[in-house]
Scaffold this motif. Sequence first.
Motif, PDB file in Angstrom:
ATOM      1  N   ASP A  83       0.826  -1.220   0.000  1.00 19.11           N
ATOM      2  CA  ASP A  83       0.000   0.000   0.000  1.00 19.11           C
ATOM      3  C   ASP A  83       0.861   1.272   0.000  1.00 19.11           C
ATOM      4  O   ASP A  83       0.797   2.087   0.919  1.00 19.11           O
ATOM      5  N   PRO A  84       1.652   1.465  -1.078  1.00 12.47           N
ATOM      6  CA  PRO A  84       2.576   2.600  -1.104  1.00 12.47           C
ATOM      7  C   PRO A  84       1.890   3.924  -1.421  1.00 12.47           C
ATOM      8  O   PRO A  84       0.809   3.968  -1.991  1.00 12.47           O
ATOM      9  N   ASP A  85       2.581   4.993  -1.063  1.00 14.49           N
ATOM     10  CA  ASP A  85       2.170   6.341  -1.448  1.00 14.49           C
ATOM     11  C   ASP A  85       2.779   6.724  -2.787  1.00 14.49           C
ATOM     12  O   ASP A  85       2.232   7.534  -3.523  1.00 14.49           O
ATOM     13  N   VAL A  86       3.930   6.128  -3.088  1.00 19.67           N
ATOM     14  CA  VAL A  86       4.620   6.415  -4.347  1.00 19.67           C
ATOM     15  C   VAL A  86       5.411   5.190  -4.785  1.00 19.67           C
ATOM     16  O   VAL A  86       5.955   4.466  -3.957  1.00 19.67           O
ATOM     17  N   ILE A  87       5.414   4.961  -6.089  1.00 23.73           N
ATOM     18  CA  ILE A  87       6.276   3.951  -6.703  1.00 23.73           C
ATOM     19  C   ILE A  87       7.340   4.715  -7.474  1.00 23.73           C
ATOM     20  O   ILE A  87       7.018   5.567  -8.312  1.00 23.73           O
ATOM     21  N   VAL A  88       8.601   4.411  -7.186  1.00 23.08           N
ATOM     22  CA  VAL A  88       9.716   5.103  -7.833  1.00 23.08           C
ATOM     23  C   VAL A  88      10.380   4.146  -8.819  1.00 23.08           C
ATOM     24  O   VAL A  88      10.853   3.075  -8.436  1.00 23.08           O
ATOM     25  N   LEU A  89      10.384   4.555 -10.072  1.00 21.96           N
ATOM     26  CA  LEU A  89      11.040   3.775 -11.125  1.00 21.96           C
ATOM     27  C   LEU A  89      12.498   4.195 -11.230  1.00 21.96           C
ATOM     28  O   LEU A  89      12.828   5.364 -11.014  1.00 21.96           O
ATOM     29  N   GLY A  90      13.338   3.261 -11.598  1.00 28.25           N
ATOM     30  CA  GLY A  90      14.740   3.589 -11.850  1.00 28.25           C
ATOM     31  C   GLY A  90      14.853   4.484 -13.063  1.00 28.25           C
ATOM     32  O   GLY A  90      13.999   4.453 -13.953  1.00 28.25           O
ATOM     33  N   HIS A  91      15.900   5.274 -13.118  1.00 25.20           N
ATOM     34  CA  HIS A  91      16.028   6.255 -14.204  1.00 25.20           C
ATOM     35  C   HIS A  91      16.027   5.602 -15.582  1.00 25.20           C
ATOM     36  O   HIS A  91      15.584   6.206 -16.544  1.00 25.20           O
ATOM     37  N   ASP A  92      16.501   4.361 -15.692  1.00 31.21           N
ATOM     38  CA  ASP A  92      16.587   3.709 -16.999  1.00 31.21           C
ATOM     39  C   ASP A  92      15.684   2.481 -17.121  1.00 31.21           C
ATOM     40  O   ASP A  92      15.822   1.698 -18.052  1.00 31.21           O
ATOM     41  N   GLN A  93      14.754   2.308 -16.201  1.00 33.30           N
ATOM     42  CA  GLN A  93      13.852   1.168 -16.305  1.00 33.30           C
ATOM     43  C   GLN A  93      12.918   1.343 -17.495  1.00 33.30           C
ATOM     44  O   GLN A  93      12.545   2.463 -17.849  1.00 33.30           O
ATOM     45  N   HIS A  94      12.553   0.229 -18.075  1.00 36.78           N
ATOM     46  CA  HIS A  94      11.759   0.236 -19.306  1.00 36.78           C
ATOM     47  C   HIS A  94      10.297   0.636 -19.090  1.00 36.78           C
ATOM     48  O   HIS A  94       9.580   0.848 -20.051  1.00 36.78           O
ATOM     49  N   HIS A  95       9.847   0.768 -17.870  1.00 36.33           N
ATOM     50  CA  HIS A  95       8.448   1.126 -17.598  1.00 36.33           C
ATOM     51  C   HIS A  95       8.180   2.588 -17.944  1.00 36.33           C
ATOM     52  O   HIS A  95       9.032   3.449 -17.772  1.00 36.33           O
ATOM     53  N   ASP A  96       6.964   2.855 -18.387  1.00 38.02           N
ATOM     54  CA  ASP A  96       6.521   4.213 -18.703  1.00 38.02           C
ATOM     55  C   ASP A  96       5.657   4.710 -17.554  1.00 38.02           C
ATOM     56  O   ASP A  96       4.724   4.018 -17.130  1.00 38.02           O
ATOM     57  N   GLU A  97       5.950   5.907 -17.034  1.00 40.44           N
ATOM     58  CA  GLU A  97       5.233   6.434 -15.881  1.00 40.44           C
ATOM     59  C   GLU A  97       3.732   6.543 -16.120  1.00 40.44           C
ATOM     60  O   GLU A  97       2.928   6.160 -15.259  1.00 40.44           O
ATOM     61  N   GLU A  98       3.335   7.083 -17.267  1.00 41.39           N
ATOM     62  CA  GLU A  98       1.900   7.274 -17.529  1.00 41.39           C
ATOM     63  C   GLU A  98       1.167   5.944 -17.651  1.00 41.39           C
ATOM     64  O   GLU A  98       0.052   5.793 -17.158  1.00 41.39           O
ATOM     65  N   THR A  99       1.796   4.984 -18.310  1.00 42.81           N
ATOM     66  CA  THR A  99       1.177   3.664 -18.457  1.00 42.81           C
ATOM     67  C   THR A  99       1.015   2.993 -17.103  1.00 42.81           C
ATOM     68  O   THR A  99      -0.047   2.439 -16.789  1.00 42.81           O
ATOM     69  N   LEU A 100       2.063   3.058 -16.278  1.00 34.44           N
ATOM     70  CA  LEU A 100       1.978   2.465 -14.945  1.00 34.44           C
ATOM     71  C   LEU A 100       0.907   3.164 -14.107  1.00 34.44           C
ATOM     72  O   LEU A 100       0.108   2.503 -13.432  1.00 34.44           O
ATOM     73  N   ALA A 101       0.851   4.490 -14.152  1.00 35.09           N
ATOM     74  CA  ALA A 101      -0.162   5.238 -13.402  1.00 35.09           C
ATOM     75  C   ALA A 101      -1.567   4.825 -13.831  1.00 35.09           C
ATOM     76  O   ALA A 101      -2.463   4.645 -12.986  1.00 35.09           O
ATOM     77  N   ALA A 102      -1.779   4.643 -15.135  1.00 36.54           N
ATOM     78  CA  ALA A 102      -3.092   4.215 -15.634  1.00 36.54           C
ATOM     79  C   ALA A 102      -3.426   2.801 -15.163  1.00 36.54           C
ATOM     80  O   ALA A 102      -4.571   2.516 -14.778  1.00 36.54           O
ATOM     81  N   MET A 103      -2.433   1.912 -15.165  1.00 35.65           N
ATOM     82  CA  MET A 103      -2.658   0.543 -14.694  1.00 35.65           C
ATOM     83  C   MET A 103      -3.010   0.528 -13.207  1.00 35.65           C
ATOM     84  O   MET A 103      -3.900  -0.208 -12.782  1.00 35.65           O
ATOM     85  N   LEU A 104      -2.308   1.338 -12.415  1.00 27.66           N
ATOM     86  CA  LEU A 104      -2.612   1.424 -10.987  1.00 27.66           C
ATOM     87  C   LEU A 104      -4.029   1.941 -10.773  1.00 27.66           C
ATOM     88  O   LEU A 104      -4.771   1.426  -9.930  1.00 27.66           O
ATOM     89  N   ASP A 105      -4.405   2.956 -11.548  1.00 26.79           N
ATOM     90  CA  ASP A 105      -5.743   3.526 -11.448  1.00 26.79           C
ATOM     91  C   ASP A 105      -6.802   2.469 -11.773  1.00 26.79           C
ATOM     92  O   ASP A 105      -7.812   2.352 -11.071  1.00 26.79           O
TER      93      ASP A 105
END
Length: 142
Positions: A83-105
Amino acid sequence: MRRVVAQGTFDILHPGHLHYLSDAKSMGEELHVIIARSANVTHKEKPVLDDRQRRDMVAALDPVDEAHLGHTEDFFVPIRNIDPDVIVLGHDQHHDEETLAAMLDEEGIDCEVARASARDPEYDGELLSTGRIIDRVCERRC
């Protein structure tokens, strides 16, 4: 208390990993790290070290409050448990912030997504990548 999640493979720890986790910890008071299961790593070579060994190494690092193995089938199981308040991606990780945010939503998980800063090498030849470490080992030992 602001709870932060970082995630990754963490195969053969190096200064880039420590920078990522320190940066993630600075975004809250409690840092949980999810270590990807070898079976789930499909975007690069499989890890050299096994799942539990990678988890134990990450758990021993100063910035880390808890280290968890990822779920084999559902990426969101450990996220729901932490139950995090924030998920922090590594600077070079292949994940896209907007896509991950939409999936979490879509999953009904209310947390922000941030990206850690990059760490530049402090000197010529400093290795900040597991792949480059493996290449160097092969050059010098194989």
